[in-house]
Design a protein around this motif. Structure first.
Motif, short mmCIF file in Angstrom:
data_model
loop_
_atom_site.label_atom_id
_atom_site.label_comp_id
_atom_site.label_asym_id
_atom_site.label_seq_id
_atom_site.Cartn_x
_atom_site.Cartn_y
_atom_site.Cartn_z
N GLU A 1 0.83 -1.21 0.00
CA GLU A 1 0.00 0.00 0.00
C GLU A 1 0.86 1.26 0.00
N VAL A 2 1.94 1.26 0.79
CA VAL A 2 2.84 2.41 0.83
C VAL A 2 3.51 2.61 -0.53
N ALA A 3 3.95 1.51 -1.14
CA ALA A 3 4.60 1.59 -2.44
C ALA A 3 3.67 2.17 -3.50
N LEU A 4 2.41 1.77 -3.47
CA LEU A 4 1.45 2.27 -4.45
C LEU A 4 1.21 3.77 -4.28
N ASN A 5 1.36 4.26 -3.07
CA ASN A 5 1.20 5.69 -2.81
C ASN A 5 2.45 6.49 -3.13
N GLU A 6 3.61 5.86 -3.05
CA GLU A 6 4.88 6.58 -3.22
C GLU A 6 5.40 6.61 -4.65
N PHE A 7 5.08 5.59 -5.44
CA PHE A 7 5.70 5.44 -6.76
C PHE A 7 4.63 5.37 -7.84
N ILE B 1 2.10 -6.67 -13.28
CA ILE B 1 1.66 -8.04 -13.03
C ILE B 1 1.29 -8.16 -11.55
N ALA B 2 0.04 -8.47 -11.28
CA ALA B 2 -0.43 -8.61 -9.90
C ALA B 2 -0.42 -10.08 -9.51
N ALA B 3 0.09 -10.36 -8.32
CA ALA B 3 0.02 -11.70 -7.76
C ALA B 3 -1.27 -11.82 -6.96
N ASP B 4 -2.25 -12.44 -7.56
CA ASP B 4 -3.51 -12.81 -6.91
C ASP B 4 -4.14 -11.68 -6.09
N GLY B 5 -4.07 -11.77 -4.74
CA GLY B 5 -4.75 -10.82 -3.88
C GLY B 5 -4.28 -9.39 -4.01
N ALA B 6 -3.07 -9.19 -4.53
CA ALA B 6 -2.58 -7.83 -4.74
C ALA B 6 -3.45 -7.07 -5.73
N THR B 7 -4.23 -7.80 -6.52
CA THR B 7 -5.17 -7.16 -7.46
C THR B 7 -6.08 -6.19 -6.73
N THR B 8 -6.55 -6.57 -5.56
CA THR B 8 -7.46 -5.72 -4.79
C THR B 8 -6.79 -4.40 -4.42
N ALA B 9 -5.55 -4.46 -3.96
CA ALA B 9 -4.82 -3.24 -3.60
C ALA B 9 -4.61 -2.35 -4.82
N LEU B 10 -4.31 -2.94 -5.96
CA LEU B 10 -4.11 -2.14 -7.17
C LEU B 10 -5.41 -1.47 -7.60
N LEU B 11 -6.51 -2.20 -7.56
CA LEU B 11 -7.79 -1.59 -7.93
C LEU B 11 -8.16 -0.47 -6.98
N ASP B 12 -7.88 -0.65 -5.68
CA ASP B 12 -8.14 0.42 -4.71
C ASP B 12 -7.33 1.68 -5.04
N ALA B 13 -6.15 1.48 -5.65
CA ALA B 13 -5.30 2.60 -6.06
C ALA B 13 -5.62 3.06 -7.49
N GLU B 14 -6.72 2.53 -8.03
CA GLU B 14 -7.17 2.88 -9.38
C GLU B 14 -6.16 2.47 -10.46
N ILE B 15 -5.54 1.30 -10.24
CA ILE B 15 -4.61 0.72 -11.20
C ILE B 15 -5.16 -0.63 -11.64
N VAL B 16 -5.26 -0.82 -12.94
CA VAL B 16 -5.68 -2.11 -13.48
C VAL B 16 -4.43 -2.84 -13.99
#
Length: 235
Positions: free
Chosen positions: A65-71, A79-94
């Motif tokens: 989550e910190v990385a998605l906010n910083e970079f 490439i999302a590993a399974d559950g990380a998909t949820t964190a990416l979508l929350d950050a508006e990244i597909v």
């Protein structure tokens, strides 16, 4: 990773994790049948066409989550590993690609798939019921197995979703692989399983999986062509 290199790792995993090679093979056959019947399967050449020379692979560790906010990650394939998909979508990244054994939040994986993500769905003996339930609702699927590959079911090496994603990126031609949210610590990220509401202390099975994942990533660093680095966000 060739089968001859992967098989010794696989035999150890079977022994230490208590998995069944018979069930793994059955899962691969079931996934193959589902993909051929649904006519939604893709071959690795189709994924190679979308993968750039630089790939970011997102694991579900607490630092994600910190990385998605910083970079930002605009200069590579995501490439999302399974559950990380949820964190990416929350950050508006597909993500461009999702590597999954269907352990993450299925509605989020489905949403990303509908928005253009390719899926790399992994078959193993413990997820047969998920394969039969969910594979028919997805599109653009490449199938993988941890036993010997079949005609449309691949084995690029790797054990957990995260390290399998790294082996996939290497196979498809990435020359720089940046691992994001790969913490391998005593805390498991809340995106690892839908049942987790917050970051959780690691449990024994997960600890064993982390150990294999780290060993395999070290093998890839030594034997692969891609340069592998870990992205570490600030405090």
């Amino acid at each position: 990773m060739k089968w001859k290199d992967w098989e010794p790792f696989y035999r150890r995993i079977l022994q230490e994790m208590g998995y069944s090679i018979r069930e793994d093979k059955r899962a691969a056959e079931i996934l193959r049948t589902l993909l051929l019947e649904g006519d939604e399967y893709i071959l690795k050449e189709e994924l190679r066409a979308i993968l750039g020379k630089k790939a970011y692979i997102f694991g579900a560790g607490p630092s994600l989550e910190v990385a998605l906010n910083e970079f930002d990650f605009l200069d590579g394939t995501l490439i999302a590993a399974d559950g990380a998909t949820t964190a990416l979508l929350d950050a508006e990244i597909v993500p461009d690609i999702i590597v999954t054994d269907l352990d993450g939040r299925i509605p989020d994986i489905k949403l990303a798939n509908d928005r253009g993500s390719f899926l790399v769905v992994h078959a193993h003996g413990d997820n047969i019921h998920k394969l039969t339930s969910y594979v028919p609702i997805f599109s653009r699927i490449l199938g993988t197995t941890q036993t010997e590959p079949l005609d449309v079911i691949y084995n690029f090496g790797g054990f957990t979703d995260g390290d399998r994603a790294a082996f996939l990126a290497e196979e498809l031609g990435a020359r720089k692989i940046t691992l994001v949210g790969f913490d391998f610590g005593d805390i498991v990220g809340r995106w690892s399983k839908p049942s987790l509401k917050r970051h959780s202390p690691i449990w024994e099975t997960k600890k064993k999986k982390f150990s294999f994942a780290q060993e395999l990533l070290k093998w890839l660093e030594k034997n692969g062509r891609a340069r592998i680095e870990y992205l570490t966000p600030g405090p």
